[in-house]
Write a protein that holds these residues in place. Structure first.
Motif, PDB file in Angstrom:
ATOM      1  N   THR A 206       0.857  -1.186   0.000  1.00 46.03           N
ATOM      2  CA  THR A 206       0.000   0.000   0.000  1.00 46.03           C
ATOM      3  C   THR A 206       0.893   1.236   0.000  1.00 46.03           C
ATOM      4  OG1 THR A 206      -1.750  -1.132   1.241  1.00 46.03           O
ATOM      5  CG2 THR A 206      -1.769   1.280   1.271  1.00 46.03           C
ATOM      6  N   ILE A 208       0.466   5.335  -0.127  1.00 44.97           N
ATOM      7  CA  ILE A 208      -0.508   6.429  -0.031  1.00 44.97           C
ATOM      8  C   ILE A 208       0.195   7.746  -0.329  1.00 44.97           C
ATOM      9  CG2 ILE A 208      -2.213   7.565   1.433  1.00 44.97           C
ATOM     10  CD1 ILE A 208      -2.049   4.977   3.214  1.00 44.97           C
ATOM     11  N   LYS A 221       0.362   8.910  -8.794  1.00 38.95           N
ATOM     12  CA  LYS A 221      -0.131   7.613  -9.233  1.00 38.95           C
ATOM     13  C   LYS A 221       0.721   7.056 -10.364  1.00 38.95           C
ATOM     14  CE  LYS A 221      -4.540   6.709  -9.203  1.00 38.95           C
ATOM     15  NZ  LYS A 221      -5.996   6.716  -9.458  1.00 38.95           N
ATOM     16  N   THR A 226      -0.788   3.724  -4.750  1.00 38.33           N
ATOM     17  CA  THR A 226      -2.008   2.914  -4.854  1.00 38.33           C
ATOM     18  C   THR A 226      -3.237   3.670  -4.359  1.00 38.33           C
ATOM     19  OG1 THR A 226      -1.631   1.950  -2.662  1.00 38.33           O
ATOM     20  CG2 THR A 226      -0.702   0.782  -4.563  1.00 38.33           C
ATOM     21  N   HIS A 227      -3.003   4.684  -3.526  1.00 38.70           N
ATOM     22  CA  HIS A 227      -4.093   5.507  -2.995  1.00 38.70           C
ATOM     23  C   HIS A 227      -3.619   6.956  -2.934  1.00 38.70           C
ATOM     24  CE1 HIS A 227      -4.756   1.460  -1.371  1.00 38.70           C
ATOM     25  NE2 HIS A 227      -6.049   1.750  -1.329  1.00 38.70           N
ATOM     26  N   LEU A 246      -6.896   3.434   5.479  1.00 36.31           N
ATOM     27  CA  LEU A 246      -6.293   2.766   4.323  1.00 36.31           C
ATOM     28  C   LEU A 246      -5.270   1.705   4.721  1.00 36.31           C
ATOM     29  CD1 LEU A 246      -5.776   5.924   2.060  1.00 36.31           C
ATOM     30  CD2 LEU A 246      -7.470   4.100   1.732  1.00 36.31           C
TER      31      LEU A 246
END
Length: 366
Positions: A206, A208, A221, A226-227, A246
Motif C-alpha cells: 500500500t 498512499i 499515481k 495505490t491511494h 487505508l
C-alpha cells in the motif's frame, strides 16, 4: 589552460540570476573537468539564490548533472577522459569516523575541488553543493564523478544527482521499506514522487500519496501510488484517520515527510503504526520548531524517527544500480522531466517552481 565558459550565477540574495563568463581552471591533483550535458533545476538552487543555504555570494548554481569527463588531474585513476558520469555531492573521504565505521553514506568530510572557479574579473565563485553545474564545463573532485551506463539520457540520469536519489533513498535506504509494507508519503513534488517510486521498487503493498494538490496526486499515481489523499482543509486528526482507514486501522509501516514542516512531521508521526518508522527528507528552515508534542507519545509509540541525508546514498553503489533499473524499464525516471530548457531559462524555471507546474525543468546542452 583555463577555459572560459558560460554559467548561471546568483550574485546577491533574492536577485534574478545572470548568465556570466566563468573561468574554469585546469584540474589539479584529485580533480576533474566535466563537460555538462544536462542539469536539473532543483529547489536547492533556488534556496541558494534566496540566501537560504548560506550567504557566501556569488554562487555558481546547479548540481543535478550528468556529462562526460574531459580532463583529469594528477593522481586520478578511477575515472578517465570520455567517461560518462553523474555528479554527486557526497564524495566520501574513506577515513572519517563514519567511513571507518562502515557507514560511508554518513561521511563527515566529503571532498570538493580545491581550486575555485571564478568570474572573468577573478572573483571566486561558491559552487552549489560543491558542484556548480549550470555551466558548459565544471571543475569537481574526481570522487564526485560516478560512472554509469551511457545509454541513459543525460536529462534523465542527472536527476539522480540530488532530488530523485534523495526520495528513492528515503524509502529504500533510510526507511528500509520491504515487501508488503504500507507506506505514506506526505508531499508529492519531485522528492516525494521519487520516494513513492522507491517504495514501489521495494515491493510495498500500500502506497498512499498525500498532498493538497490534485494535479500532484495524479502525478504520484504514475510513480506507483495505490491511494491518494487530498489534505486541503483537513485537520491533522482527519489526515491521520484517513491514513489509518487505508491501513487496516493501524497506520502506515513507514511514513515519509517530503515537505519538512512541523505540521507535516506531526502528521507523519501520528500516521504511522506502533513501532513504525518516520523519515524526514523534506528540508526545514532554521526557524522551524516542533512544539506541543507530549514526550510520552515518543516513548509510547516506539519505532524509529529518522532524518534522510541525500537518501543515505552511496553514489558508487546506488547510481549505477538505479540507472540499470531505468534502462530495464523498472524505474520511470523519464517521468520526472517536465521540460527541457536552455541555460538562459533558469530564472523562468524558478518562477514555475512557485506555481507547481513542473516536477523538474532540465537544462540541456547541445
Amino acid at each position: 589552460m583555463p577555459q572560459e565558459v558560460q554559467g548561471v550565477v546568483a550574485r546577491a540574495k533574492g536577485e534574478p540570476v545572470s548568465l556570466e563568463t566563468v573561468v574554469v581552471p585546469d584540474p589539479g591533483p584529485g580533480e576533474a573537468v566535466v563537460s555538462i550535458k544536462a542539469c536539473g533545476v532543483c529547489h536547492t538552487d533556488l534556496h541558494y539564490r534566496e540566501g537560504g543555504i548560506e550567504d557566501k555570494f556569488p554562487f555558481l548554481l546547479g548540481h543535478e548533472a550528468a556529462g562526460y569527463v574531459e580532463q583529469v588531474g594528477a593522481g586520478v585513476t578511477d575515472i578517465a577522459p570520455g567517461d560518462y558520469v553523474i555528479l554527486n555531492w557526497r564524495a566520501v573521504c574513506g577515513v572519517c569516523r563514519a567511513c571507518k565505521r562502515g557507514k560511508p553514506w554518513y561521511c563527515f568530510d566529503t571532498h570538493n575541488a580545491a581550486q575555485p572557479m571564478t568570474l572573468a574579473d577573478g572573483t571566486p565563485l561558491n559552487p552549489a553543493l560543491g558542484i556548480g553545474a549550470f555551466i558548459e564545463k565544471t571543475l569537481v573532485h574526481s570522487g564526485q564523478c560516478t560512472k554509469v551506463d551511457p545509454a541513459a539520457e543525460p536529462a534523465v540520469a542527472g536527476l539522480l544527482g540530488c532530488g530523485v536519489m534523495a526520495g528513492i533513498g528515503a524509502s529504500i535506504n533510510t526507511g528500509a521499506v520491504s515487501r508488503g509494507d504500507s507506506v505514506a508519503v506526505i508531499g508529492c513534488g519531485g522528492v516525494g514522487d521519487a520516494a513513492i517510486a522507491g517504495a514501489r521498487l521495494a515491493g510495498a503493498g500500500t502506497i498512499i500519496a498525500v498532498d493538497m494538490d490534485d494535479r500532484k496526486l495524479a502525478w504520484a499515481k504514475d510513480f506507483g501510488a495505490t491511494h491518494t489523499l487530498n489534505t486541503k482543509g483537513k485537520s491533522q486528526d482527519e489526515v491521520v484517520e484517513a491514513i489509518q482507514e487505508l491501513t487496516n486501522s493501524f497506520g502506515a509501516d513507514v511514513v515519509i515527510d517530503a515537505v519538512g514542516r512541523p505540521e507535516t512531521w506531526k502528521q507523519a508521526f501520528y500516521s504511522r503504526d506502533l513501532a513504525g518508522t518516520v523519515v524526514l527528507v523534506g528540508v526545514p528552515t532554521p526557524d522551524m520548531t516542533l512544539d506541543g508534542m507530549p514526550l510520552i507519545d515518543f516513548f509510547g509509540r516506539g519505532g524509529s524517527l529518522k532524518s534522510s541525508w541525500y537518501g543515505d546514498c552511496l553514489p558508487e553503489r546506488d547510481f549505477p544500480m538505479l540507472v540499470d533499473l531505468y534502462l530495464q524499464g523498472r524505474l520511470p525516471l523519464e517521468k520526472f522531466v517536465t521540460e527541457r530548457i536552455q541555460l538562459s531559462g533558469v530564472e523562468q524555471a524558478f518562477e514555475r517552481m512557485h506555481t507547481g507546474d513542473v516536477l523538474r525543468s532540465v537544462v540541456v546542452f547541445d
